[in-house]
Write a protein that holds these residues in place. Structure first.
Motif, PDB file in Angstrom:
ATOM      1  N   ASP A 306      -3.860 -30.179 -51.932  1.00 16.64           N
ATOM      2  CA  ASP A 306      -3.002 -30.741 -52.980  1.00 16.64           C
ATOM      3  C   ASP A 306      -2.531 -29.683 -53.972  1.00 16.64           C
ATOM      4  O   ASP A 306      -1.485 -29.850 -54.607  1.00 16.64           O
ATOM      5  CB  ASP A 306      -3.733 -31.858 -53.722  1.00 16.64           C
ATOM      6  CG  ASP A 306      -3.904 -33.102 -52.857  1.00 16.64           C
ATOM      7  OD1 ASP A 306      -3.413 -33.087 -51.707  1.00 16.64           O
ATOM      8  OD2 ASP A 306      -4.534 -34.062 -53.317  1.00 16.64           O
ATOM      9  N   LYS A 310       1.427 -30.237 -54.280  1.00 18.61           N
ATOM     10  CA  LYS A 310       1.938 -30.722 -55.558  1.00 18.61           C
ATOM     11  C   LYS A 310       2.587 -29.621 -56.399  1.00 18.61           C
ATOM     12  O   LYS A 310       3.067 -29.884 -57.498  1.00 18.61           O
ATOM     13  CB  LYS A 310       0.810 -31.403 -56.333  1.00 18.61           C
ATOM     14  CG  LYS A 310       0.334 -32.682 -55.641  1.00 18.61           C
ATOM     15  CD  LYS A 310      -0.734 -33.410 -56.435  1.00 18.61           C
ATOM     16  CE  LYS A 310      -1.137 -34.703 -55.742  1.00 18.61           C
ATOM     17  NZ  LYS A 310      -2.174 -35.453 -56.502  1.00 18.61           N
ATOM     18  N   THR A 334      -8.749 -32.010 -55.080  1.00 23.60           N
ATOM     19  CA  THR A 334      -7.566 -32.575 -55.718  1.00 23.60           C
ATOM     20  C   THR A 334      -7.000 -31.576 -56.721  1.00 23.60           C
ATOM     21  O   THR A 334      -7.694 -30.644 -57.155  1.00 23.60           O
ATOM     22  CB  THR A 334      -7.890 -33.890 -56.449  1.00 23.60           C
ATOM     23  OG1 THR A 334      -8.877 -33.610 -57.476  1.00 23.60           O
ATOM     24  CG2 THR A 334      -8.438 -34.933 -55.489  1.00 23.60           C
ATOM     25  N   ASP A 336      -4.072 -31.695 -60.177  1.00 27.43           N
ATOM     26  CA  ASP A 336      -2.984 -32.263 -60.968  1.00 27.43           C
ATOM     27  C   ASP A 336      -2.771 -31.349 -62.173  1.00 27.43           C
ATOM     28  O   ASP A 336      -3.662 -30.561 -62.539  1.00 27.43           O
ATOM     29  CB  ASP A 336      -3.285 -33.711 -61.397  1.00 27.43           C
ATOM     30  CG  ASP A 336      -4.468 -33.833 -62.326  1.00 27.43           C
ATOM     31  OD1 ASP A 336      -4.386 -33.310 -63.468  1.00 27.43           O
ATOM     32  OD2 ASP A 336      -5.485 -34.445 -61.931  1.00 27.43           O
TER      33      ASP A 336
END
Length: 396
Positions: A306, A310, A334, A336
């Motif tokens: 990711d 992303k 993950t 973000d």
């Protein structure tokens, strides 16, 4: 092997034999000797091509040990046989055999990728009448099980298919695809490219006895059928099951892996059994480089899937195979923009790579001098894996 090759229509034809490099375990001198005995004087030309993928070229000393002849004495041991490294770095070494359209790739990948691919392969394959694929079958982090048409793509292919196939495997994730039998999306892509290769093809698919280079089984025939039969045996031979996850794994990386690009297999094969928040330590004092033929990996570092997906605008222009290797070694996680990267397990290098470089590529460091495998094996929360990199560990 003599019986099988005698039955094949090879008289007077040129034959290219694809074999693995030194990072794969099998009794290659025994097998190549039998092939040479069966074909010498019968075929018009015999060439052995080392399926490097993008690994470093093998030296004459390495080739001699690999194939079973004295350095400089190939002609004496194997008269009229030529041995070549797959020169993946040399564009003139390739033949262009067509394209796979974006729509077809979207179909094969289950919608994960849609990009036209130019298909190139080492011209030695195209310039021989018959190709015989020879190599072992093991659980594999990109395609499910290695072997078969994988010796064509990525074994002796151009970088485009290597990058595309490896990134497709990374999108699926190593933990989900490794040790999966049948036609995975990556295998489907490889088979599609293989269908475009001219000439006749056979495969001698090998399964080694667990933890050795000794033969356990051999299958000869069409590459797809031979590979599928060998994968069924490998699934019973090379997958070990645990009843519960472990907190810590110490993978003892063998000398045949000489950088982290290859030595990372010691992580791929144990990731499925490590508990959330656990640790994998790769013990390899002999490894001193991240990726000898892929220097960009050291600049990118190791990150979860990711992290790249992303932030695709930052990374889409990099070689996708480099990105795939990065995700495979970092494992599940993950990312973000608020919380950053969070990974499921800790990956620690106890190698000859310095602490500064290790931490710069986003991995943890442990001085290998502080590792006593015997003492670690006595810890009930630690699994020590000898000769790591080929046997897959799974939870039952």
């Amino acid at each position: 092997m003599h019986d099988q090759l005698r039955a094949a229509h090879l008289d007077g034809r040129s034959v290219c034999v694809l074999v693995p490099d030194g990072t794969r375990s099998c009794p290659l001198p025994l097998v190549v000797s039998a092939i040479h005995e069966a074909l010498h004087g019968r075929v018009s030309r015999l060439t052995v091509l080392i399926a490097l993928g993008t690994h470093g070229a093998m030296s004459e000393q390495e080739l001699a040990a690999h194939l079973g002849y004295d350095p400089g004495a190939l002609a004496e041991r194997y008269p009229s046989m030529t041995v070549l490294n797959h020169a993946w770095w040399d564009r003139s070494a390739f033949a262009d055999i067509g394209t796979i359209g974006a729509d077809r790739i979207a179909e094969l990948s289950g919608g994960l990728l849609a990009r036209t691919a130019h298909v190139r392969i080492n011209r030695a394959v195209v310039e021989h009448d018959v190709t015989i694929i020879v190599g072992p079958v093991f659980p594999h982090e990109v395609v499910g099980f290695s072997g078969g048409n994988k010796y064509l793509f990525p074994g002796v292919s151009g970088r485009e298919l290597i990058d595309l196939s490896h990134w497709l495997g990374a999108l699926i994730t190593s933990a989900d695809i490794i040790g999966t039998r049948g036609i995975t999306p990556v295998r489907a892509l490889i088979d599609e490219a293989a269908s475009m290769v001219p000439g006749e093809r056979h495969a001698l698919s090998l399964v080694t006895r667990s933890g050795t280079r000794d033969l356990h089984a051999m299958m000869f025939g069409d590459p797809s059928a031979s590979w599928a039969a060998a994968a069924d045996v490998s699934a019973q031979t090379h997958i070990l099951y645990l009843d519960a996850p472990v907190r810590r794994v110490l993978s003892l990386i063998p000398a045949k892996y000489d950088d982290m690009w290859t030595g990372a297999k010691g992580f791929y094969k144990v990731e499925p059994i490590v508990a959330d928040g656990g640790q994998v330590v790769l013990y390899a004092p002999h490894i001193r480089e991240i990726a000898r033929t892929h220097p960009m990996v050291a600049r990118i570092g190791y990150h979860c899937r990711d992290y790249f997906v992303k932030q695709w605008d930052r990374f889409s222009d990099q070689h996708w195979g480099d990105l795939a290797h990065s995700t495979h070694l970092r494992g599940a996680g993950t990312w973000d923009p608020v919380n950053g990267e969070r990974n499921r397990v800790t990956v620690t290098l106890a190698t000859g790579i310095s602490e500064e470089v290790t931490r710069a590529v986003n991995l943890d460091y442990l001085d290998p001098a502080q590792v006593d495998p015997t003492a670690w094996a006595a810890d009930e929360n630690t699994l020590v894996v000898p000769d790591a990199g080929e046997e897959l560990y799974r939870l039952r």
